[in-house]
Design an enzyme around this catalytic site. Structure first.
Site, PDB file in Angstrom:
ATOM      1  N   GLY A 171       1.420  -0.017   7.241  1.00 13.47           N
ATOM      2  CA  GLY A 171       0.216   0.811   7.953  1.00 13.47           C
ATOM      3  C   GLY A 171      -1.009   0.227   7.952  1.00 13.47           C
ATOM      4  O   GLY A 171      -1.200  -0.749   7.285  1.00 13.47           O
ATOM      5  N   ALA A 173      -3.956   1.193   6.767  1.00 12.81           N
ATOM      6  CA  ALA A 173      -4.741   1.342   5.583  1.00 12.81           C
ATOM      7  C   ALA A 173      -3.964   0.844   4.324  1.00 12.81           C
ATOM      8  O   ALA A 173      -4.228   1.144   3.217  1.00 12.81           O
ATOM      9  CB  ALA A 173      -5.143   2.728   5.438  1.00 12.81           C
ATOM     10  N   CYS A 174      -2.712   0.097   4.479  1.00  9.31           N
ATOM     11  CA  CYS A 174      -1.879  -0.244   3.556  1.00  9.31           C
ATOM     12  C   CYS A 174      -2.124  -1.570   2.801  1.00  9.31           C
ATOM     13  O   CYS A 174      -2.831  -2.536   3.761  1.00  9.31           O
ATOM     14  CB  CYS A 174      -0.299  -0.478   4.096  1.00  9.31           C
ATOM     15  SG  CYS A 174       0.602   1.036   4.641  1.00  9.31           S
ATOM     16  N   ILE A 175      -2.305  -1.749   1.616  1.00  5.22           N
ATOM     17  CA  ILE A 175      -2.564  -3.243   1.080  1.00  5.22           C
ATOM     18  C   ILE A 175      -1.370  -3.350   0.040  1.00  5.22           C
ATOM     19  O   ILE A 175      -1.411  -4.259  -0.911  1.00  5.22           O
ATOM     20  CB  ILE A 175      -3.927  -3.154   0.256  1.00  5.22           C
ATOM     21  CG1 ILE A 175      -4.200  -2.073  -0.566  1.00  5.22           C
ATOM     22  CG2 ILE A 175      -5.070  -3.324   1.376  1.00  5.22           C
ATOM     23  CD1 ILE A 175      -5.485  -2.234  -1.586  1.00  5.22           C
TER      24      ILE A 175
END
Ligand code: NDP
Ligand SMILES: Nc1nc2c(ncn2[C@@H]2O[C@H](COP(=O)(O)O)[C@@H](O)[C@H]2O)c(=O)[nH]1
Length: 318
Positions: A171, A173-175
């Site tokens: 995604g 906004a994924c980290i």
């Protein structure tokens, strides 16, 4: 295993039998119900709220309400069902979530759809929750995520999931990949293909969709539907304040495992972003439908099933 992602794939056209793209049928059936397009906004606090859920449900779009205002879910289900609309909510796996299931059963309120929404869905505690929901609410269609391997699909389907959601860290906004080293970021489409080889129930491709054509690609590689976050954030109907910066208009989009969502810094696997303001969500949904109709025409078919068998090439520069 060969890895690839959306940008590396081009689907190959076949002779069209449609006089107009308007004839192409983009509808999809999930469980007992049929929806206009194989797309659902992500169950995130900056993507959906109760108003948008009702807006989508009343127009035959599938939705999944998020789980970040836990105390409102029971009333939400009752309220939306009283309006003759489908109830589709998310749950975690904490003790309080078991109490919510108990309340649904005790008061004879049955959501049509429940999504178990946890970061690492291939978990013993997710399996316990699946068993509980299936025992207490056998008529509810149960989606379980998120998963990233065929082993997870086999085990979670066997536990009783009616559909699985695939995507660990692709995604916007994924980290997760940076924080843990794990995930399907960079090869999400291949992960879908890999999981689809063993799946016997619908797969939802979750995360990493950046263009409408990625929806068709997801279906080609085995998904029945896709979940989309960042492309839906930033509309009039999506939650969040408008932000003005350098003469441009934005809205906030933050990960469900971000500090902004959690309110603390522990186990943060998400970040906060601003996405461009996009106006009404109807325009985005209509464009997705029209682009899927075009894709069906290029696939030489009449409906989404034609996408499943088209040939493709993998670009080697990616
Ligand atoms: N699709 C994706 O790639 C990801 C999505 N998310 C989203 O973020 C939201 C919140 O996620 P988050 O707060 O991390 O966790 P969850 O809210 O998903 O936590 C689920 C439960 O599982 C426990 N747990 C054990 N191991 C793990 C693990 N490796 N990762 C996560 N939980 C674990 C947690 O306990 P404890 O907290 O004590 O460990 C918690 O009780 C969800 O909506 C999820 O969908 C988050 C990360 C990745
Ligand atoms: N690793 C994380 N993944 C997250 C977080 N919040 C949401 N998500 C996942 O992203 C998709 C949406 O992806 P997009 O590319 O369409 O923007 C969403 O459905 C979740 O699965 C997070 O904090 N960390």
């Amino acid at each position: 295993m060969k890895t690839f992602d959306y940008d590396a794939i081009r689907l190959l056209p076949k002779k069209s039998l449609l006089k107009s793209r308007r004839e192409a049928d983009t509808s999809v059936t999930l469980g007992k119900y049929t929806f206009k397009i194989p797309v659902m906004p992500a169950n995130m606090a900056t993507v959906i709220d109760e108003n948008l859920a009702e807006w989508l449900a009343s127009r035959d779009y599938f939705y999944v309400m998020h789980r970040f205002q836990p105390e409102t879910r029971f009333d939400f289900v009752k309220k939306i069902q009283e309006k003759g609309l489908l109830a589709s909510i998310s749950l975690g796996i904490t003790d309080d979530e078991y109490k919510l299931i108990d309340r649904f059963q005790a008061e004879n309120v049955c959501p049509e759809y429940i999504t178990i929404d946890v970061a690492h869905g291939h978990s013993e505690f997710v399996i316990q929750m699946i068993h509980y929901i299936k025992e207490k609410l056998p008529d509810t269609f149960l989606i379980v995520g998120n998963l990233g391997t065929p082993e997870a699909i086999v085990e979670i389907e066997a536990a009783g999931a009616d559909a699985t959601k695939v995507g660990i860290g692709p995604g916007k906004a994924c980290i997760t990949k940076d924080k843990t080293g794990f995930g399907t970021n960079g090869w999400q489409l291949a992960a879908i293909a890999n999981c689809a080889q063993v799946a016997t129930k619908p797969i939802i491709a979750d995360g990493g969709i950046r263009h409408n054509g990625d929806i068709a690609k997801s279906i080609r590689f085995g998904a029945s539907m896709v979940m989309i976050g960042s492309m839906f954030a930033g509309h009039d109907e999506t939650p969040g304040d408008i932000i003005q910066k350098d003469g441009k208009t934005y809205k906030a989009y933050y990960g469900s495992a971000s500090a902004a969502q959690k309110g603390h810094q522990h186990n943060v696997e998400g970040r906060s972003l601003m996405v461009e303001y996009k106006g009404s969500i109807q325009g985005t949904l209509t464009a997705m439908q029209e682009d899927l109709q075009s894709a069906i025409s290029y696939a030489g078919g009449f409906d989404l099933s034609s996408l499943k068998t088209v040939d493709y090439v993998v670009l080697t520069d990616y």
